[in-house]
Design an enzyme around this catalytic site. Sequence first.
Site, short mmCIF file in Angstrom:
data_model
loop_
_atom_site.label_atom_id
_atom_site.label_comp_id
_atom_site.label_asym_id
_atom_site.label_seq_id
_atom_site.Cartn_x
_atom_site.Cartn_y
_atom_site.Cartn_z
N CYS A 16 0.85 -1.20 0.00
CA CYS A 16 0.00 0.00 0.00
C CYS A 16 0.88 1.25 0.00
CB CYS A 16 -0.93 0.01 1.21
SG CYS A 16 -0.03 0.17 2.76
N CYS A 19 3.72 1.68 2.47
CA CYS A 19 4.98 0.98 2.16
C CYS A 19 5.88 1.86 1.30
CB CYS A 19 4.72 -0.32 1.40
SG CYS A 19 3.76 -1.53 2.31
N CYS A 84 43.51 -19.22 -20.01
CA CYS A 84 44.04 -19.62 -18.70
C CYS A 84 43.27 -18.93 -17.58
CB CYS A 84 45.53 -19.27 -18.60
SG CYS A 84 45.81 -17.49 -18.68
N ASP A 499 8.18 28.70 -32.08
CA ASP A 499 9.28 29.16 -32.91
C ASP A 499 8.83 28.99 -34.37
OD1 ASP A 499 11.98 29.87 -33.65
OD2 ASP A 499 12.20 27.77 -34.20
N ASP A 696 12.72 23.71 -32.18
CA ASP A 696 13.41 22.52 -32.72
C ASP A 696 14.91 22.70 -32.81
OD1 ASP A 696 13.50 24.38 -34.85
OD2 ASP A 696 13.65 22.74 -36.30
N ASP A 700 16.86 27.39 -29.63
CA ASP A 700 15.62 27.38 -28.84
C ASP A 700 15.84 26.79 -27.44
OD1 ASP A 700 14.09 28.32 -31.02
OD2 ASP A 700 13.97 26.30 -31.84
#
Length: 801
Positions: A16, A19, A84, A499, A696, A700
């Site tokens: 719950c 916890c 080895c 933009d 983008d 920006d």
Amino acid sequence: MGALKETSMQITGMTCAACSARIEKGLRKLDGVEEANVNLALERSSVKYDPQVTTVEVIQQKVRDLGYGVVNEKAEFEITGMTCAACSSRIEKGLNKLEGVSKANVNLAMEKATVEYNPSELSATDIIKKVQDLGYGASVKEDQKEGVDHRELEIKKQTRKFVFAVILSLPLLWTMVGHFSFTSFIYVPEFLMNPWVQLLLATPVQFIIGKQFYVGAYKALKNKSANMDVLVALGTSAAYFYSLYLSIRSIGMHGHTPELYYETSAILITLIILGKLFEAKAKGRSSEAIKKLMGLQAKTAIVERDGVEIEIPLEEVVTGDIFHVKPGEKIPVDGVIKEGQSAIDESMLTGESVPVDKTVGDEVIGATINKNGFLKVEATKVGKDTALAQIIKVVEEAQGSKAPIQRLADKISGVFVPIVVGLAVVTFFIWFLFVTPGDFAESLEKMIAVLVIACPCALGLATPTSIMAGSGRSAEFGILFKGGEHLEMTHRITTVVLDKTGTVTNGTPVLTDVITDRNEEEFLALVGSAERKSEHPLAQAIVEGIKEKGISLKEVADFEAIPGFGIRAVVDGSEILVGTRKLMTRNQIVIDHALTQMEVLEREGKTAMLASVNGQFAGIVAVADTIKETSVAAIARLKDMGLDVIMITGDNQETAKAIANRVGIEHYIAEVLPEGKADEVKKLQKEGKKVAMVGDGINDAPALAVADIGMAIGTGTDVAMEAADITLIRGDLNSIADAIFMSRKTINNIKQNLFWAFGYNTIGIPIAAAGFLAPWLAGAAMAFSSVSVVLNALRLQKVKL
């Protein structure tokens, strides 16, 4: 303090909200831990810590000390190239140093490595790469490739417990039904009324099936806190041990069968286990988005190694490999096409159903589908660096993060259980002393009902399940929220700043107009040939546009770029000038009659260039950054949602006005330098507006970081996406409206869940205390409340955009 690192862990044993709150509190007390979030629905924690002060192992141990489990993967790898003991020792040492590896053993004789690791920290691919870096070969053992679904195991375990509990509880339920006067016609075998038969049936349910509640309650109390397990253990134990006391008292009392409550405890435990089973199944459904994304990956790849084509598991593909993709196959990893051309279905990434044509030099994304041509591709990004892996990571982090609205529920959950225990005790004494004086059994029953009805499971699940479902559904539409807090904040947005270049427009100029008194084909052949030597983006747009018309270009004898003016070139013995008014005036070329047409083009937001041949004006070519097809409709949609839309650009006022008018934007800010965009966003925020910035490019990034919500167009730069809170994988402005719509839907869903969870406990406790709820009914209602909250959240997975 050093640079902070972040780790996430899968946690088992939480029941719950109390916890998850307890684990959070415990982790935050650890030295070096800066921040800890625990998500009950995902059963996952994310922790920011200082690696100079603490380690992942210490953090995991703290979770175990608090009484919960941490899931680590265990995988076996086949190792080649060892000769080895020094080799095996070197690999073992190298693997044990890897961040996220708990334990690594390498067996030289069997040529295998067994590694226990945190799957949130690293993958099998990272382990293989580490072995390869050490100079050896490694691959996942065949029988290990599927991995373990821990949630599936939990569902199977709870199903077994539930079936066992039902078999033992049904006879007890039969006896209880037979108690009522209106059901007295139901036949109840005499032996089932025997206290010792009932004890025999109830004891395994109480202590074998119910063991998890006792263990959980003990661990909670040991750590000075209380959770749902405490309530269940108290309530069922009271019913069981009181019945046991009555059974012992009845010895020697012939012909008298005391009123027992074995069925109360057994049916309660059975119903709670059923609730947990439903909950586990529903939680599994709420993480479907991640499973779907992971399922998109190809399982193998055909690569060229030493001149031979071989099929290898996806994990073994390395950067620089050349792999083959046949028509109809999935592209295994991100790469660049080296040979061939095809149409690629990128709908899994962008949501766009139309395939995209790709040829040599074009980038392709892993998990997209090659529709028709054969391709040879060089791998550029593998493992967790691929676009799909990054998307999965963002979605996982968003689902694992905590929205501010959840903190209120967590605070309440932390104090809820002790208050409920207090209320249950008060209820007992009110009934025992005043309502039914001296009737211990009746008073006990009311106390048990209060304890059980008040379990705060629904409260803990209300927010995280909605966040999981909402962010998962958004990802399917190419909208990636970086965290629950961003998913919550987006619904408050009042102003969207766009933009211009690459967001409202396509970001790439194209040839739009040709005005000439000459033969157009000859005129364009001369202009295109002259511009071909220029590296200017506008020159390249003119050349591309002319080539698309099928006009062949000629050789250039002489070429000169004149910065700020244009170009001069000699083509077929003719001197060609292409450029600004100043270039024409400087070379005494008469252009007065063309200026009106030029101004008309510029008012339309186009860049017009004048051209002359051998000192005579020859015509005008115009170039413009074209508006995206969806921009007009998307901006109208944003306005319909009640949002202010503002365009911001470095262009001059005329160009900005022309673009804004064409897309239906009334407010625009022109001639803004890249560094000034963030200042413009701050000005809007000072006016009390909640601002989403959409961009983008690299320029920006500061504005995206300053805005209340930064949205990066996915077709843009990595820098913009890093600075943003939301990545819109499709380069379509409709995604902005979709993101805000999904945020509003998710917040409404969370509010419904919290209202249901709070309301349920607020109404349920007084009803139980007043004696209108039998304990078994309270148990059923408690289980129903958790399941209903999860099912309500799952409605978000069906949202249509």
